[in-house]
Design a protein around this motif. Structure first.
Motif, PDB file in Angstrom:
ATOM      1  N   ALA A 213      45.518  32.231  15.122  1.00  0.00           N
ATOM      2  CA  ALA A 213      45.044  31.374  16.204  1.00  0.00           C
ATOM      3  C   ALA A 213      46.253  31.034  17.063  1.00  0.00           C
ATOM      4  O   ALA A 213      46.592  29.875  17.292  1.00  0.00           O
ATOM      5  N   ALA A 214      46.927  32.065  17.519  1.00  0.00           N
ATOM      6  CA  ALA A 214      48.209  31.895  18.212  1.00  0.00           C
ATOM      7  C   ALA A 214      48.064  31.159  19.533  1.00  0.00           C
ATOM      8  O   ALA A 214      49.050  30.670  20.088  1.00  0.00           O
ATOM      9  N   ASP A 215      46.827  31.076  20.051  1.00  0.00           N
ATOM     10  CA  ASP A 215      46.622  30.409  21.329  1.00  0.00           C
ATOM     11  C   ASP A 215      46.444  28.903  21.172  1.00  0.00           C
ATOM     12  O   ASP A 215      46.126  28.213  22.142  1.00  0.00           O
ATOM     13  N   THR A 216      46.604  28.366  19.969  1.00  0.00           N
ATOM     14  CA  THR A 216      46.486  26.925  19.773  1.00  0.00           C
ATOM     15  C   THR A 216      47.662  26.416  18.966  1.00  0.00           C
ATOM     16  O   THR A 216      48.097  27.036  18.004  1.00  0.00           O
ATOM     17  N   ASP A 217      48.186  25.267  19.380  1.00  0.00           N
ATOM     18  CA  ASP A 217      49.252  24.642  18.614  1.00  0.00           C
ATOM     19  C   ASP A 217      48.880  23.211  18.230  1.00  0.00           C
ATOM     20  O   ASP A 217      49.743  22.380  17.966  1.00  0.00           O
ATOM     21  N   VAL A 218      47.583  22.917  18.199  1.00  0.00           N
ATOM     22  CA  VAL A 218      47.130  21.567  17.857  1.00  0.00           C
ATOM     23  C   VAL A 218      47.157  21.382  16.348  1.00  0.00           C
ATOM     24  O   VAL A 218      47.211  22.347  15.573  1.00  0.00           O
ATOM     25  N   ASP A 219      47.097  20.127  15.930  1.00  0.00           N
ATOM     26  CA  ASP A 219      46.990  19.801  14.513  1.00  0.00           C
ATOM     27  C   ASP A 219      45.515  19.923  14.120  1.00  0.00           C
ATOM     28  O   ASP A 219      44.735  18.978  14.248  1.00  0.00           O
ATOM     29  N   VAL A 220      45.139  21.116  13.678  1.00  0.00           N
ATOM     30  CA  VAL A 220      43.733  21.409  13.393  1.00  0.00           C
ATOM     31  C   VAL A 220      43.215  20.519  12.264  1.00  0.00           C
ATOM     32  O   VAL A 220      42.094  19.991  12.331  1.00  0.00           O
ATOM     33  N   ALA A 221      44.003  20.333  11.221  1.00  0.00           N
ATOM     34  CA  ALA A 221      43.561  19.512  10.098  1.00  0.00           C
ATOM     35  C   ALA A 221      43.261  18.086  10.545  1.00  0.00           C
ATOM     36  O   ALA A 221      42.260  17.483  10.131  1.00  0.00           O
TER      37      ALA A 221
ATOM     38  N   PHE B  33      30.016  24.899   9.645  1.00  0.00           N
ATOM     39  CA  PHE B  33      31.419  24.561   9.851  1.00  0.00           C
ATOM     40  C   PHE B  33      32.111  24.096   8.568  1.00  0.00           C
ATOM     41  O   PHE B  33      33.206  24.582   8.238  1.00  0.00           O
ATOM     42  N   VAL B  34      31.521  23.156   7.863  1.00  0.00           N
ATOM     43  CA  VAL B  34      32.239  22.544   6.738  1.00  0.00           C
ATOM     44  C   VAL B  34      32.598  23.561   5.657  1.00  0.00           C
ATOM     45  O   VAL B  34      33.746  23.568   5.174  1.00  0.00           O
ATOM     46  N   PRO B  35      31.712  24.462   5.233  1.00  0.00           N
ATOM     47  CA  PRO B  35      32.130  25.461   4.238  1.00  0.00           C
ATOM     48  C   PRO B  35      33.236  26.397   4.721  1.00  0.00           C
ATOM     49  O   PRO B  35      33.892  27.055   3.908  1.00  0.00           O
ATOM     50  N   LEU B  36      33.436  26.446   6.050  1.00  0.00           N
ATOM     51  CA  LEU B  36      34.452  27.338   6.607  1.00  0.00           C
ATOM     52  C   LEU B  36      35.771  26.626   6.902  1.00  0.00           C
ATOM     53  O   LEU B  36      36.702  27.248   7.436  1.00  0.00           O
TER      54      LEU B  36
ATOM     55  N   ARG C 109      38.932  28.367   5.764  1.00  0.00           N
ATOM     56  CA  ARG C 109      39.191  29.591   6.539  1.00  0.00           C
ATOM     57  C   ARG C 109      39.726  29.242   7.928  1.00  0.00           C
ATOM     58  O   ARG C 109      40.624  29.913   8.447  1.00  0.00           O
ATOM     59  N   ILE C 110      39.167  28.206   8.529  1.00  0.00           N
ATOM     60  CA  ILE C 110      39.607  27.782   9.860  1.00  0.00           C
ATOM     61  C   ILE C 110      41.066  27.331   9.819  1.00  0.00           C
ATOM     62  O   ILE C 110      41.868  27.669  10.700  1.00  0.00           O
ATOM     63  N   LEU C 111      41.437  26.605   8.777  1.00  0.00           N
ATOM     64  CA  LEU C 111      42.824  26.170   8.612  1.00  0.00           C
ATOM     65  C   LEU C 111      43.748  27.352   8.304  1.00  0.00           C
ATOM     66  O   LEU C 111      44.835  27.478   8.871  1.00  0.00           O
ATOM     67  N   ARG C 112      43.311  28.222   7.405  1.00  0.00           N
ATOM     68  CA  ARG C 112      44.139  29.364   7.020  1.00  0.00           C
ATOM     69  C   ARG C 112      44.337  30.312   8.197  1.00  0.00           C
ATOM     70  O   ARG C 112      45.403  30.910   8.361  1.00  0.00           O
TER      71      ARG C 112
ATOM     72  N   ILE D 219      36.200  23.979  20.034  1.00  0.00           N
ATOM     73  CA  ILE D 219      36.556  22.653  20.552  1.00  0.00           C
ATOM     74  C   ILE D 219      37.822  22.141  19.869  1.00  0.00           C
ATOM     75  O   ILE D 219      38.742  21.626  20.519  1.00  0.00           O
ATOM     76  N   ILE D 220      37.882  22.302  18.551  1.00  0.00           N
ATOM     77  CA  ILE D 220      39.046  21.813  17.808  1.00  0.00           C
ATOM     78  C   ILE D 220      40.289  22.624  18.133  1.00  0.00           C
ATOM     79  O   ILE D 220      41.357  22.076  18.421  1.00  0.00           O
ATOM     80  N   TYR D 221      40.185  23.941  18.105  1.00  0.00           N
ATOM     81  CA  TYR D 221      41.337  24.789  18.435  1.00  0.00           C
ATOM     82  C   TYR D 221      41.841  24.527  19.862  1.00  0.00           C
ATOM     83  O   TYR D 221      43.039  24.656  20.130  1.00  0.00           O
ATOM     84  N   ALA D 222      40.943  24.192  20.770  1.00  0.00           N
ATOM     85  CA  ALA D 222      41.338  23.933  22.158  1.00  0.00           C
ATOM     86  C   ALA D 222      41.985  22.567  22.340  1.00  0.00           C
ATOM     87  O   ALA D 222      42.442  22.239  23.440  1.00  0.00           O
ATOM     88  N   GLY D 223      41.999  21.754  21.290  1.00  0.00           N
ATOM     89  CA  GLY D 223      42.676  20.465  21.362  1.00  0.00           C
ATOM     90  C   GLY D 223      41.871  19.347  21.997  1.00  0.00           C
ATOM     91  O   GLY D 223      42.430  18.312  22.373  1.00  0.00           O
TER      92      GLY D 223
END
Length: 326
Positions: free
Chosen positions: A246-254, A230-233, A236-239, A207-211
């Motif tokens: 995660a080249a298919d997303t350009d959203v501000d994940v943080a 999710f929270v412990p990861l 890793r999700i940011l890195r 959901i987050i990566y999809a914006g």
């Protein structure tokens, strides 16, 4: 001012829903009475549900449990085994509408109960209609399952559903569900021990990566069970994005992560403090998962976490009071 104590994660089955199923008014929902007297529900393309505890249908017991634990308001949603996402579209819409209306009526009989609606996510246009109806007759939020037939929550065709939830200001509790259960998770209760945490983390990340959160700034999304794994990861999700994987997303994940809410059903005060440290106390809401016996002392788990008074009050109810308009 007395701190409100608001439980955002409660499940129930109104008697009217059982009666509808047993009378065959939803043709693809069947009920099997087990030797124990408990009901198992059979929906298309799903394994039979676990036996439904009698407490799921006991609204008086739900109210008593709240009083026993010092909870002033309960946000009561459907049992997620009965969300009905595998029903034909028209039947799924009718099922969700009937469940919501029954839940509103059942909650109205008890002070401090507020209903949370289900919508037929397998039919996005119908889901929006049901959502609008639920808002009109008093539902305070929505419960979404993580598993949808031939689709997923980040799919473009569901964007209108997320938009409607944001526009109507209906917070969404995202709850882990399984349409089919992988064989490995059928052993030793692994579906509940680890499986639900994994599917929640996966759904939130997609959901987050999809914006979704970026496109809908008014959307309130709450991950059940502390967001699962999710929270412990998070790092890793940011890195993963930083490395270009995660080249298919350009959203501000943080930024999207900092928009996320979670409930407090984590069973461990030390871990609860860790989650608060990662997201902030204003991003955690009290949950019990009633009537399931995961969290025997919902308030105590929060109160033993070493948070300061303002942080504790935020988790116990102040944040939920604002989000749900209570």
């Amino acid at each position: 001012m007395t701190t409100p104590v608001i439980d955002v994660h409660v499940h129930a089955i109104p008697a009217e829903v059982n009666e509808r199923a047993e009378a065959g008014r939803s043709p693809h929902v069947r009920v099997e009475r087990l030797p124990s007297g408990l009901a198992s529900y059979l929906l298309p393309a799903m394994e039979p549900s676990p036996p439904a505890p009698a407490s799921l249908c006991d609204f008086a017991g739900l109210a008593s449990s709240a009083a026993e634990h010092g909870i002033t308001t309960q946000l009561v949603g459907p049992w997620t085994d009965l969300l009905g996402y595998t029903l034909p579209e028209a039947e799924g819409e009718a099922w969700a509408q009937a469940y919501n209306e029954a839940l509103v009526r059942a909650c109205a009989e008890f002070a401090g109960m507020q209903p949370m609606a289900t919508v037929p996510l397998q039919a996005p246009r119908a889901a929006v209609r049901v959502m609008e109806s639920a808002k009109s007759f008093g539902c305070r939020g929505l419960v979404f399952g993580t598993d949808i037939p031939e689709s997923e929550l980040a799919a473009p065709e569901l964007d209108d559903v997320w938009a409607a939830a944001a526009e109507l200001w209906l917070p969404v509790l995202l709850h882990p569900t399984f349409l089919t259960i992988p064989a490995v998770l059928k052993q030793s209760g692994l579906k509940n021990a680890v499986g639900r945490a994994g599917v929640t983390a996966l759904a939130l990340t997609r959901i987050i990566y999809a914006g979704v959160l970026e496109r809908h700034p008014d959307l309130v999304l709450i991950g059940a069970h502390g967001g699962g794994a999710f929270v412990p990861l998070i790092d890793r999700i940011l890195r993963n994005q930083e490395l270009g994987w995660a080249a298919d997303t350009d959203v501000d994940v943080a930024a999207s992560i900092q928009r996320l809410y979670v409930d407090s059903v984590v069973l461990d005060s030390t871990f609860l403090a860790y989650v608060v440290g990662k997201l902030g106390a204003g991003r955690m809401l009290l949950g019990s998962d009633w009537p399931f016996p995961w969290e025997p002392d919902p308030l105590g788990t929060v109160q033993r976490a070493g948070l300061d008074a303002d942080e504790t009050d935020a988790v116990l109810g102040h944040t939920a009071q604002g989000l749900f308009g209570i």
